[in-house]
Write an enzyme that holds these catalytic residues in place. Structure first.
Site, PDB file in Angstrom:
ATOM      1  N   HIS A 105     -58.223  72.170  44.348  1.00  7.78           N
ATOM      2  CA  HIS A 105     -59.356  72.689  43.566  1.00  7.78           C
ATOM      3  C   HIS A 105     -60.021  73.885  44.242  1.00  7.78           C
ATOM      4  O   HIS A 105     -60.720  74.650  43.592  1.00  7.78           O
ATOM      5  CB  HIS A 105     -60.378  71.584  43.272  1.00  7.78           C
ATOM      6  CG  HIS A 105     -61.250  71.197  44.424  1.00  7.78           C
ATOM      7  ND1 HIS A 105     -61.052  70.054  45.181  1.00  7.78           N
ATOM      8  CD2 HIS A 105     -62.351  71.792  44.955  1.00  7.78           C
ATOM      9  CE1 HIS A 105     -61.988  69.972  46.109  1.00  7.78           C
ATOM     10  NE2 HIS A 105     -62.778  71.012  45.999  1.00  7.78           N
ATOM     11  N   ASP A 151     -54.759  66.508  44.937  1.00  6.87           N
ATOM     12  CA  ASP A 151     -55.668  67.633  45.172  1.00  6.87           C
ATOM     13  C   ASP A 151     -55.360  68.357  46.480  1.00  6.87           C
ATOM     14  O   ASP A 151     -56.261  68.605  47.288  1.00  6.87           O
ATOM     15  CB  ASP A 151     -57.120  67.147  45.160  1.00  6.87           C
ATOM     16  CG  ASP A 151     -58.109  68.290  44.912  1.00  6.87           C
ATOM     17  OD1 ASP A 151     -57.652  69.422  44.678  1.00  6.87           O
ATOM     18  OD2 ASP A 151     -59.330  68.044  44.969  1.00  6.87           O
ATOM     19  N   SER A 230     -64.598  71.282  51.489  1.00  2.00           N
ATOM     20  CA  SER A 230     -63.368  70.847  50.823  1.00  2.00           C
ATOM     21  C   SER A 230     -62.134  71.475  51.453  1.00  2.00           C
ATOM     22  O   SER A 230     -62.062  72.687  51.629  1.00  2.00           O
ATOM     23  CB  SER A 230     -63.417  71.224  49.342  1.00  2.00           C
ATOM     24  OG  SER A 230     -64.380  70.471  48.653  1.00  2.00           O
TER      25      SER A 230
END
Length: 410
Positions: A105, A151, A230
């Protein structure tokens, strides 16, 4: 009082003082003779040992952590979420060739055409990373491969000779992670390069849907994670990656004590396909092949997601995935698979009851939805798969012939 009494008291006082100073001298001498660690209370020594370990881990691996920057048409790509807008993220060097792992993402906003063979950037988009020693120097990278299911994305430096030489960070066995053990996060929260936070592992197997809706058995930590973390590593006290920091559960969009990381073993499982290039995983295949062979049922929960009291009341098996819907007239329906009879609410959260629970496919145990999806993904129309289900305390076996069940668009 006579002089002899006064003299006697003076002698007594001097003797007491002499004993006092002798005792002080003895204590000081004893303390000076002891090792440094013996001078401090146990609690202080434990705290300093904890601090020393954090410092050692950061010194060992921080140089291998990068900030990831994404731009579309020269401007930072914006991602809306939970009240925050932040572009980019973090990553870390994962192999001897200098390749870098980050979250899918993080880079998805600037991806263009993506196939099973390659992943291109969108026209005008740029993707760069910067290292600890030179945070202002950006190095262009390309996306080698990506797996939206877990992810994850694998990046490669376009000019590796221009980047610093750093060691890859080793992966730990995330199945051996224990609740309560130390956790260290390094990343780029809100663009603050190489930020370090520390805490503990708060929980394991914390099932939550990932970026494409597939359940991921996250590792939960209270080490502070914020937008920009992230893709960065979650480390143990040995400086090994136990997870890839992924998301937070926070109503206001900032860290509230619950951070989630993709287990390192999912990365290890995905690495071969990531290195091979292109999009991989169930979600990618489903998107590229909307009319692929299917069982004709839906699964959205696993047994482990049910509250313990409800599991015990229903007598559910120790593992398996819950059939939440069966397509009328589809393969599973014709074979006799049953969906829920009712829904019960526990603390306001709905849980299906009276349904089949898939526990095995082709003699392979099924614990998570992704286990079933992987077992079915590579099969062809007309293949027959053996599915074992739990139903009301009994185990039943069904042979289901796969057929194309078109995906209905919303």
């Amino acid at each position: 009082m006579n002089d002899s009494g006064t003299a006697a008291r003076s002698i007594t006082v001097r003797a007491r003082r002499a004993r006092k100073w002798s005792l002080v001298t003895l204590l000081l001498g004893s303390l000076l003779a002891l090792p440094l660690s013996s001078e401090m209370p146990t609690g202080v020594e434990d705290r300093l040992a904890y601090e020393r370990n954090t410092i050692e881990v950061v010194r060992e691996v921080a140089a291998s952590v990068v900030a990831v920057r994404v731009r579309a048409n020269g401007e930072p790509a914006e991602a809306a979420g939970e009240g925050q807008r932040f572009a980019g993220g973090s990553g870390f060097v994962v192999d001897g060739n200098g390749r870098i792992i980050t979250n899918f993402h993080v880079v998805a906003l600037v991806l263009g055409e993506a196939t099973e063979e390659e992943v291109d950037l969108a026209p005008g988009a740029t993707l760069t990373v910067s290292f600890l020693g030179s945070p202002d120097k950006e190095h262009p990278v390309r996306v080698v491969g990506a797996n939206p299911d877990v992810d994850l994305a694998l990046l490669e430096l376009r000019e590796p000779d221009q980047a610093p030489e750093v060691e890859p960070i080793p992966l730990a066995d995330s199945d051996r992670v224990e609740v309560g053990q130390k956790a260290i996060a390094i990343g780029n929260p809100f663009g603050l390069h190489s930020t370090v936070t520390a805490g503990i592992i708060s929980a394991v197997e914390r099932q939550q849907p990932g970026v494409v809706g597939i359940e991921i058995p996250y590792i939960q930590t209270d080490a502070a994670i914020n937008p920009g973390n992230s893709g960065g590593p979650l480390l143990n006290s040995a400086g090994e990656v136990v997870g890839i920091n992924n998301t937070i559960l926070a109503p206001a969009g900032a860290f509230a004590g619950i951070g989630l990381a993709v287990p390192s073993n999912l990365l290890a499982e995905a690495m071969a396909e990531l290195r091979a290039g292109g999009l991989s995983g169930f979600a990618a295949a489903a998107a590229q092949l909307p009319d692929r062979p299917r069982l004709g049922l839906q699964i959205a929960l696993q047994v482990a997601a049910y509250p313990r009291a409800l599991r015990e009341q229903l007598g559910l098996p120790s593992h398996g995935v819950v059939v939440t819907d069966v397509a009328d007239g589809g393969p599973a329906d014709r074979a006799g698979i049953q969906g829920p009879e009712a829904i019960v609410l526990v603390d306001g959260e709905p849980f299906p009851v009276g349904m089949d629970v898939i526990i095995e496919v082709e003699d392979e145990p099924v614990h998570r939805p992704i286990d079933l999806q992987r077992l079915i993904l590579d099969r062809e129309e007309g293949d027959v798969v053996t599915v074992k289900v739990w139903r009301d305390g009994s185990e039943l076996t069904f042979d289901i012939e796969l057929e194309v069940v078109p995906v209905e668009s919303d």
